[in-house]
Design a protein around this motif. Structure first.
Motif, PDB file in Angstrom:
ATOM      1  N   ALA A   1      -8.851  -5.969  -6.322  1.00 17.67           N
ATOM      2  CA  ALA A   1      -9.262  -4.750  -7.248  1.00 17.67           C
ATOM      3  C   ALA A   1      -8.484  -3.740  -6.000  1.00 17.67           C
ATOM      4  CB  ALA A   1     -10.397  -4.704  -6.991  1.00 17.67           C
ATOM      5  N   MET A   2      -8.746  -3.872  -4.513  1.00 19.02           N
ATOM      6  CA  MET A   2      -8.834  -2.889  -3.469  1.00 19.02           C
ATOM      7  C   MET A   2      -7.441  -2.871  -2.668  1.00 19.02           C
ATOM      8  SD  MET A   2     -11.872  -3.964  -0.814  1.00 19.02           S
ATOM      9  CE  MET A   2     -12.659  -3.163   0.013  1.00 19.02           C
ATOM     10  N   ILE A   3      -6.574  -3.554  -2.847  1.00 22.78           N
ATOM     11  CA  ILE A   3      -4.684  -3.672  -3.322  1.00 22.78           C
ATOM     12  C   ILE A   3      -4.946  -2.963  -3.923  1.00 22.78           C
ATOM     13  CG2 ILE A   3      -3.391  -4.894  -2.395  1.00 22.78           C
ATOM     14  CD1 ILE A   3      -4.614  -7.359  -1.312  1.00 22.78           C
ATOM     15  N   ASP A   4      -4.997  -3.149  -4.736  1.00 18.82           N
ATOM     16  CA  ASP A   4      -4.540  -2.257  -6.280  1.00 18.82           C
ATOM     17  C   ASP A   4      -4.500  -0.751  -6.259  1.00 18.82           C
ATOM     18  OD1 ASP A   4      -3.691  -4.557  -7.824  1.00 18.82           O
ATOM     19  OD2 ASP A   4      -5.089  -4.609  -8.741  1.00 18.82           O
ATOM     20  N   ILE A   5      -6.274  -0.534  -5.826  1.00 15.07           N
ATOM     21  CA  ILE A   5      -6.395   0.837  -5.464  1.00 15.07           C
ATOM     22  C   ILE A   5      -5.806   1.717  -4.635  1.00 15.07           C
ATOM     23  CG2 ILE A   5      -8.140   2.538  -4.618  1.00 15.07           C
ATOM     24  CD1 ILE A   5     -10.587   0.417  -5.939  1.00 15.07           C
ATOM     25  N   TYR A   6      -5.447   0.691  -3.260  1.00  8.49           N
ATOM     26  CA  TYR A   6      -4.524   2.239  -2.391  1.00  8.49           C
ATOM     27  C   TYR A   6      -3.275   1.727  -2.959  1.00  8.49           C
ATOM     28  CZ  TYR A   6      -2.013   2.183   2.093  1.00  8.49           C
ATOM     29  OH  TYR A   6      -1.070   2.633   2.610  1.00  8.49           O
ATOM     30  N   TYR A   7      -3.089   1.068  -3.566  1.00  8.99           N
ATOM     31  CA  TYR A   7      -1.047   0.968  -4.105  1.00  8.99           C
ATOM     32  C   TYR A   7      -0.882   1.069  -5.554  1.00  8.99           C
ATOM     33  CZ  TYR A   7       0.172  -1.499  -0.245  1.00  8.99           C
ATOM     34  OH  TYR A   7       0.668  -2.474   1.184  1.00  8.99           O
ATOM     35  N   LYS A   8      -2.299   2.040  -5.619  1.00  8.99           N
ATOM     36  CA  LYS A   8      -1.322   3.181  -7.316  1.00  8.99           C
ATOM     37  C   LYS A   8      -1.233   4.412  -6.934  1.00  8.99           C
ATOM     38  CE  LYS A   8      -5.523   2.358  -9.534  1.00  8.99           C
ATOM     39  NZ  LYS A   8      -7.012   2.262 -10.293  1.00  8.99           N
ATOM     40  N   GLN A   9      -1.205   4.705  -5.794  1.00 10.39           N
ATOM     41  CA  GLN A   9      -0.960   6.002  -5.135  1.00 10.39           C
ATOM     42  C   GLN A   9       0.617   6.144  -4.650  1.00 10.39           C
ATOM     43  OE1 GLN A   9      -2.116   7.051  -1.007  1.00 10.39           O
ATOM     44  NE2 GLN A   9      -2.676   4.817  -0.756  1.00 10.39           N
ATOM     45  N   PHE A  10       0.856   4.729  -5.031  1.00 10.46           N
ATOM     46  CA  PHE A  10       2.654   4.970  -4.964  1.00 10.46           C
ATOM     47  C   PHE A  10       3.329   3.781  -5.414  1.00 10.46           C
ATOM     48  CE2 PHE A  10       0.335   3.322   0.109  1.00 10.46           C
ATOM     49  CZ  PHE A  10       0.931   4.665   0.340  1.00 10.46           C
ATOM     50  N   LYS A  11       4.425   4.339  -6.055  1.00 10.63           N
ATOM     51  CA  LYS A  11       4.801   4.184  -7.593  1.00 10.63           C
ATOM     52  C   LYS A  11       6.358   4.247  -7.439  1.00 10.63           C
ATOM     53  CE  LYS A  11       2.064   5.757 -10.065  1.00 10.63           C
ATOM     54  NZ  LYS A  11       0.854   5.104 -10.227  1.00 10.63           N
TER      55      LYS A  11
ATOM     56  N   ALA B   1       9.814   0.102  -2.806  1.00 10.71           N
ATOM     57  CA  ALA B   1       9.525  -0.531  -1.591  1.00 10.71           C
ATOM     58  C   ALA B   1       7.844  -1.200  -1.444  1.00 10.71           C
ATOM     59  CB  ALA B   1       9.750   0.089  -0.221  1.00 10.71           C
ATOM     60  N   HIS B   2       6.998  -0.111  -1.507  1.00  5.77           N
ATOM     61  CA  HIS B   2       5.311  -0.509  -1.970  1.00  5.77           C
ATOM     62  C   HIS B   2       5.150  -0.870  -2.719  1.00  5.77           C
ATOM     63  CE1 HIS B   2       5.179   3.241   1.421  1.00  5.77           C
ATOM     64  NE2 HIS B   2       4.068   3.342   0.928  1.00  5.77           N
ATOM     65  N   GLN B   3       5.450  -1.422  -4.004  1.00  2.00           N
ATOM     66  CA  GLN B   3       5.605  -2.025  -5.184  1.00  2.00           C
ATOM     67  C   GLN B   3       5.857  -4.188  -4.346  1.00  2.00           C
ATOM     68  OE1 GLN B   3       3.289  -1.169  -7.041  1.00  2.00           O
ATOM     69  NE2 GLN B   3       3.660   0.053  -6.550  1.00  2.00           N
ATOM     70  N   GLU B   4       6.913  -4.176  -3.883  1.00  4.65           N
ATOM     71  CA  GLU B   4       6.890  -5.276  -2.931  1.00  4.65           C
ATOM     72  C   GLU B   4       5.775  -5.842  -2.005  1.00  4.65           C
ATOM     73  OE1 GLU B   4      11.192  -4.823  -1.609  1.00  4.65           O
ATOM     74  OE2 GLU B   4      11.396  -5.144  -3.679  1.00  4.65           O
ATOM     75  N   GLU B   5       5.747  -4.162  -1.266  1.00  5.58           N
ATOM     76  CA  GLU B   5       4.736  -4.446  -0.057  1.00  5.58           C
ATOM     77  C   GLU B   5       2.839  -5.045  -0.851  1.00  5.58           C
ATOM     78  OE1 GLU B   5       4.750  -1.122   3.120  1.00  5.58           O
ATOM     79  OE2 GLU B   5       2.800  -1.426   2.479  1.00  5.58           O
ATOM     80  N   ARG B   6       2.900  -5.068  -2.087  1.00 11.96           N
ATOM     81  CA  ARG B   6       2.076  -4.805  -2.919  1.00 11.96           C
ATOM     82  C   ARG B   6       1.752  -6.242  -3.120  1.00 11.96           C
ATOM     83  NH1 ARG B   6       1.080  -5.986  -7.089  1.00 11.96           N
ATOM     84  NH2 ARG B   6      -1.465  -5.635  -8.134  1.00 11.96           N
ATOM     85  N   SER B   7       3.226  -6.752  -4.016  1.00 17.86           N
ATOM     86  CA  SER B   7       2.931  -8.127  -3.912  1.00 17.86           C
ATOM     87  C   SER B   7       2.860  -9.067  -2.582  1.00 17.86           C
ATOM     88  CB  SER B   7       4.640  -8.709  -4.178  1.00 17.86           C
ATOM     89  OG  SER B   7       4.583  -7.451  -5.838  1.00 17.86           O
ATOM     90  N   ASP B   8       3.136  -9.041  -1.529  1.00 17.34           N
ATOM     91  CA  ASP B   8       3.488  -9.456  -0.402  1.00 17.34           C
ATOM     92  C   ASP B   8       2.298  -9.759   0.273  1.00 17.34           C
ATOM     93  OD1 ASP B   8       4.794 -11.150   1.658  1.00 17.34           O
ATOM     94  OD2 ASP B   8       4.240  -8.869   2.684  1.00 17.34           O
ATOM     95  N   VAL B   9       1.819  -7.924   0.171  1.00 15.31           N
ATOM     96  CA  VAL B   9      -0.142  -8.752   1.039  1.00 15.31           C
ATOM     97  C   VAL B   9      -0.603  -9.083  -0.076  1.00 15.31           C
ATOM     98  CG1 VAL B   9      -0.707  -5.943   0.429  1.00 15.31           C
ATOM     99  CG2 VAL B   9      -1.620  -7.191   2.561  1.00 15.31           C
ATOM    100  N   LEU B  10      -0.894  -8.580  -1.349  1.00 12.77           N
ATOM    101  CA  LEU B  10      -1.816  -9.655  -2.447  1.00 12.77           C
ATOM    102  C   LEU B  10      -1.380 -11.203  -2.229  1.00 12.77           C
ATOM    103  CD1 LEU B  10      -3.862  -9.590  -4.365  1.00 12.77           C
ATOM    104  CD2 LEU B  10      -1.380  -9.903  -5.869  1.00 12.77           C
ATOM    105  N   SER B  11      -0.558 -11.619  -2.035  1.00 12.37           N
ATOM    106  CA  SER B  11      -0.078 -12.802  -1.821  1.00 12.37           C
ATOM    107  C   SER B  11      -0.719 -13.577  -0.885  1.00 12.37           C
ATOM    108  CB  SER B  11       1.601 -13.837  -2.442  1.00 12.37           C
ATOM    109  OG  SER B  11       1.898 -12.475  -2.825  1.00 12.37           O
ATOM    110  N   TYR B  12      -0.325 -12.802   0.400  1.00 11.77           N
ATOM    111  CA  TYR B  12      -1.088 -13.623   1.439  1.00 11.77           C
ATOM    112  C   TYR B  12      -1.914 -13.531   1.414  1.00 11.77           C
ATOM    113  CZ  TYR B  12      -1.180 -14.025   6.431  1.00 11.77           C
ATOM    114  OH  TYR B  12      -1.564 -14.826   7.623  1.00 11.77           O
TER     115      TYR B  12
END
Ligand code: SF4
Length: 108
Positions: A20-30, A33-44
């Motif tokens: 949920a915290m990762i989602d809140i942060y990445y919601k501000q970027f569309k 590149a940021h969405q890929e970063e989001r998937s990467d940090v979430l899987s990590y």
């Protein structure tokens, strides 16, 4: 022997909170590149929780004495937590309070 994945109620609750915290942060970027970063940090982060050596007894990662995160992800999570921490009270108040209580309990 393969180590089993952590799948207890406390760690699953923590997985939900961190996601949920990762989602809140990445919601501000569309952008992509940021969405890929989001998937990467979430899987990590999920992999760290799946194999956290403390299992159901784990403290929050912020106050963990081990800090198993690679430096890059540790820095990334600090930025995410700083942004999402206060907003969690608005979006997910119960998770937020649980997370704070856990931190206080371990700081003891
Ligand atoms: S930082 Fe500590 S509590 Fe968090 S997953 Fe790694 S070992 Fe577990």
């Amino acid at each position: 022997m393969v180590k089993p994945i952590n799948d207890g109620p406390k760690i699953n609750f923590e997985k939900k909170t961190v996601s949920a915290m990762i989602d809140i942060y990445y919601k501000q970027f569309k952008d992509e590149a940021h969405q890929e970063e989001r998937s990467d940090v979430l899987s990590y982060a999920m992999a760290r929780l799946n194999y956290c050596r403390f299992g159901e007894e784990k403290p929050t990662c912020k106050i963990c004495p081990v800090h198993c995160y690679q430096k890059k992800y540790q820095d990334q999570m600090k930025v995410i937590m700083r942004y999402s921490g206060p907003r969690m009270l608005l979006y997910h108040p119960i998770m937020s309070v649980e997370h704070m209580l856990k931190e206080w309990r371990y700081k003891g």
